[in-house]
Enzyme design. Sequence first.
Site, mmCIF file in Angstrom:
data_model
loop_
_atom_site.group_PDB
_atom_site.id
_atom_site.type_symbol
_atom_site.label_atom_id
_atom_site.label_comp_id
_atom_site.label_asym_id
_atom_site.label_seq_id
_atom_site.Cartn_x
_atom_site.Cartn_y
_atom_site.Cartn_z
ATOM 1 N N LYS A 28 0.826 -1.075 0.036
ATOM 2 C CA LYS A 28 0.007 0.065 0.025
ATOM 3 C C LYS A 28 0.894 1.435 0.144
ATOM 4 C CE LYS A 28 -3.552 -0.208 2.423
ATOM 5 N NZ LYS A 28 -3.955 -0.835 3.890
ATOM 6 N N ARG A 98 -2.989 3.216 8.766
ATOM 7 C CA ARG A 98 -3.268 1.765 8.174
ATOM 8 C C ARG A 98 -2.142 0.842 8.001
ATOM 9 N NH1 ARG A 98 -8.164 2.635 4.827
ATOM 10 N NH2 ARG A 98 -8.477 4.656 4.382
ATOM 11 N N GLY A 107 -7.418 -8.015 5.245
ATOM 12 C CA GLY A 107 -8.020 -7.952 6.654
ATOM 13 C C GLY A 107 -7.528 -8.581 7.854
ATOM 14 N N MET A 109 -4.706 -7.605 9.385
ATOM 15 C CA MET A 109 -4.160 -6.665 10.384
ATOM 16 C C MET A 109 -5.182 -5.412 10.490
ATOM 17 S SD MET A 109 -0.058 -6.838 9.528
ATOM 18 C CE MET A 109 -0.196 -6.542 7.667
ATOM 19 N N ARG A 370 -3.960 -0.603 -7.721
ATOM 20 C CA ARG A 370 -3.220 -1.962 -7.946
ATOM 21 C C ARG A 370 -3.783 -2.425 -9.295
ATOM 22 N NH1 ARG A 370 -7.038 -4.476 -2.862
ATOM 23 N NH2 ARG A 370 -8.845 -3.975 -4.190
ATOM 24 N N HIS A 496 -7.007 -44.408 -12.423
ATOM 25 C CA HIS A 496 -7.556 -44.571 -13.671
ATOM 26 C C HIS A 496 -8.425 -43.758 -14.127
ATOM 27 C CE1 HIS A 496 -10.293 -46.982 -16.527
ATOM 28 N NE2 HIS A 496 -8.950 -47.365 -17.058
ATOM 29 N N SER A 806 12.430 -40.455 -22.023
ATOM 30 C CA SER A 806 11.382 -39.791 -21.725
ATOM 31 C C SER A 806 10.793 -39.856 -20.048
ATOM 32 C CB SER A 806 9.914 -40.160 -22.525
ATOM 33 O OG SER A 806 8.723 -39.401 -22.039
ATOM 34 N N CYS A 873 6.696 -37.476 -20.156
ATOM 35 C CA CYS A 873 5.215 -37.875 -20.789
ATOM 36 C C CYS A 873 4.263 -38.171 -19.553
ATOM 37 C CB CYS A 873 5.304 -38.694 -21.720
ATOM 38 S SG CYS A 873 5.900 -40.181 -21.129
ATOM 39 N N TYR A 893 11.436 -31.409 -24.712
ATOM 40 C CA TYR A 893 9.804 -31.274 -25.144
ATOM 41 C C TYR A 893 9.116 -32.042 -23.871
ATOM 42 C CZ TYR A 893 9.554 -36.409 -26.072
ATOM 43 O OH TYR A 893 9.544 -37.742 -25.751
HETATM 44 C C1 PEP Z 1 4.121 -42.096 -16.351
HETATM 45 O O1 PEP Z 1 4.503 -43.276 -15.255
HETATM 46 O O2 PEP Z 1 4.615 -41.370 -16.083
HETATM 47 C C2 PEP Z 1 3.889 -42.729 -17.485
HETATM 48 C C3 PEP Z 1 3.725 -41.592 -18.494
HETATM 49 O O3 PEP Z 1 3.367 -43.910 -17.765
HETATM 50 P P1 PEP Z 1 2.056 -44.396 -17.301
HETATM 51 O O4 PEP Z 1 1.123 -43.372 -16.677
HETATM 52 O O5 PEP Z 1 1.268 -45.176 -18.265
HETATM 53 O O6 PEP Z 1 2.423 -45.455 -16.348
#
Ligand code: PEP
Length: 916
Positions: A28, A98, A107, A109, A370, A496, A806, A873, A893
């Site tokens: 402030k 203030r 709120g 203090m 702000r 899942h 990966s 991944c 990536y």
């Molecule tokens: C992982 O384990 O991060 C992965 C991509 O494989 P899965 O989720 O199929 O086990």
Amino acid sequence: MTQEKFAYLFVPGRVDGDASMRNQLGGKGALLAELARIGCPVPAGFTLTTAACLRYLKEGEAFLQSLRPEVEAALAQVEQATGMQFGGADNPLLLSCRSGARRSMPGMMESVLDLGACPRTIEGMLNKTRNKRFVYDAYRRLIMMYADVVLEKAAGLDPPEGQAIRAQLERIMTGLKMFRMCETDVELIGDDLEQLCHVFLKTVHKVLGQPIPSDPHEQLWNAIVAVFKSWNGKRARAFRRMEGIPDHWGTACTVQQMVFGNMDDNSATGVAFTRNPATGENIFYGEWLPNGQGEDVVSGSRTPWPLNTETLQKGDYTENGHELTTLETAHPEPFQELLSIRSKLEHHFQDMQDIEFTIQQGKLYMLQCRTGKRTTTAAVNMAMDMQAEELVDEETAVSRVPCEHLDELLHPMVDPAVKDQIEPLGEGLPAGPGAATGQIVFSSEEAVRRVAENKHRENEKGVPVILVREETSPEDIEGMQAAAGILTTRGGMVCHAALVARGWGKCCIVGAGKLQVDTGNKRFYAGNQCFAEGDVLTLDGTAGLIYPGSVPLKDGTGHPRFQQFMHMADRHRKLGIRANAETPKDVQEAIDLGAEGVGLFRVEHMFYGRGSEGPLLVLRKVVLSVTEDEREDALRDLFPYFKQSVKATLAITARLPVTIRLFDPPLHEFVPRKDAECEKLARSMNLEIDDVRQRASALHETNPMMGHRGVRLGITFPRIVEVQLRAILEAAAELDADGVSAKPEIMVPFANDPAELLSVKKVLDEIASDTRRRVGQVDYTFGTMIETPRACFVADQLAEIAEFFSFGTNDLTQMTFAFSRDDVDRFMGDYLSQRILHADPFQTIDQLAVGELMRIAVQKGRARRPGLKIGLCGEHGGDPASVKYCTTLGLDYVSCSTPRLPIARLAAAQSAVHDR
Ligand code: PEP
Ligand code: MG
């Protein structure tokens, strides 16, 4: 030695601080200084630094004595700037005091307003304003706040519920209103408030044993001390613990001239945004109240009036059928000044600002400014507009949209206008984005049946259903697909249901542990409420909230400038973005959303969902085979399914990279559970049903996630791997012969040791030679997932064989924490609420350990094979903080589920911009 400066002035002609001094002056104080510095009309004042607060808390009274001369000198400057005198009888100055930390602690203090009101100055104020109501209203506010903040809280008193001085004074005021038959405070007249002030003064003295000081300087000094002390108040300490704010920051204390929007009819107060915060439209947007105080506008105690014509057109601004007057019309001069301040602020801060202002007897004052909060739609529009207006450059524009909120644009959502008015019946983990409303069903079959029954024409969606289960299994896949939303009472963010739902961009809540599902009786219970099949439910999968009945949803997808914005972001991104996808349809969708390839094609996808009956039956035969011959027959039948599935996808990805991962799940996941399925399999294998059951139970594993899965399957059953490799290479070779370039990246799951990779690589090379001989040219690369801590430590050895890595961070997290990814919901909520963990490591990479393992693997892998291509991944590929971490690690990536692609793209762009 120069003495440390504690008081930073902001008066016309002298401003000591600026916006960069947040740490010393609090948010402030720093912004008020900045406003004054750029020439905005800010009421004069000074800010005592956070260091002053800390010194007081440490040294107490002794420090205050040394601070006193500096405060008095600063006050004299404020008096000079305003031409008013604090405590003076003729032209009395009132002050506010203030709190304000470097990070907002709304709120938590204390502040005291209207300091300086006392019998002597009251006379002067009455003479000056000729408004008794206004004067005594200010005085009664001072008495209430001073008693509450200084005499009670700062003194460490903690009266029982309902006995606090503020509550006692409020009861007196309510009594007076009842006696006068007034509904609101505003209806009390000057005489009422004068009388109230006398009663207040007596009550405070009686209850707290101390009077409200009639010496303004004593009031001010005690208020400063109370503000400092409020840094260690109960609420502030609790908030700091929750938000991770360190205790050693302290609060600043801003002492400032009071200005009043309720002084007379030529006074007003209001709030405004320099652009429309809901749409981003470049219009000045705000509300005001004649003869009012700031809190009247924000508290909703009075219906606010529209700032200008543009605001008027956006809402319903009528009272008793009459259009409410705009500030533009009622106070044209201050409005014009405000308009030029609007443009000044936007140019100065280069962003949309949220401002508070007051007009006192025709003169405009800026009270606060702000960066304004905004919807995601507005954020995108503003970023694009401001870039086009050359207010900001592309990098800044890209950074302006919080990637976590992009979901809002891509899925239907619970209408924000009604969200706060409805009570959720429960909550779970926000596993799949967007919102969905539908009839409750408890089985996959019923989901499919109801949707189909209500679908009268091809391409029609049918009446939506919400599939409610304790947990889902691969056998529920069709119901999950048919349902508009999925709700489970068990499971964590990578169970899942969550994985599947997120992959489809389907609304899903998992781990709603407080609900009880009774599948047999087709009911579920939330506390004492019972819901039956067919009842309607709404899920907000983005927030993890469950609502009874139908809740209005808003379509967030129609955002014309979204594509433009994403392309701008892509221009700044270095990290590649791929999708976890398999079918040509899904892969095409991913490409349309900006995927630059497939980072994870799970070959087992063909055994789930619609059209999976054929391959699943054959796979089950493979799984339950006991003799070589049996298995060989089944594998021969499986081959065309593998090949067809791979070929269809490689055909549409053309030159884009596709990482095809060999079969990963434990075999037992595919054994039939239902009687009908067992019978079908028994018939096709010429077995008794009991034999099928026996063979199935022989596959049972105590700890399947750490069991016979991934590359291990191929060590025991090399032919399962061979069939897949042949299918992939033949598909690629045939496409190549047809002129379609296909260069699959073949990836081994769950490896721990170079010897495992070698065993697969040897077979792969043999099959490749054979394929070249029989079919023609085939090009491929060979790599591995990194999913266990051991794999990270031996990454250099793995890199001798693997041409790419990966990270499977779902498993790597599971294996590092020893948290089962399927059961983690049982305790993750407690871990988060008790702040043992600050984020769910299955959602955001745990940089301390999982991230550190990744760093080791990157370093070792690239040391052995310079330029080794490395991706990720796991589900973390769609999490902004994790994507940013991957940029830091130098990954090539990340790959994520299709709906999260825009988030990953933006997070990667922002992280590149940030690094630059
Ligand atoms: C992982 O384990 O991060 C992965 C991509 O494989 P899965 O989720 O199929 O086990
Ligand atoms: Mg895995």
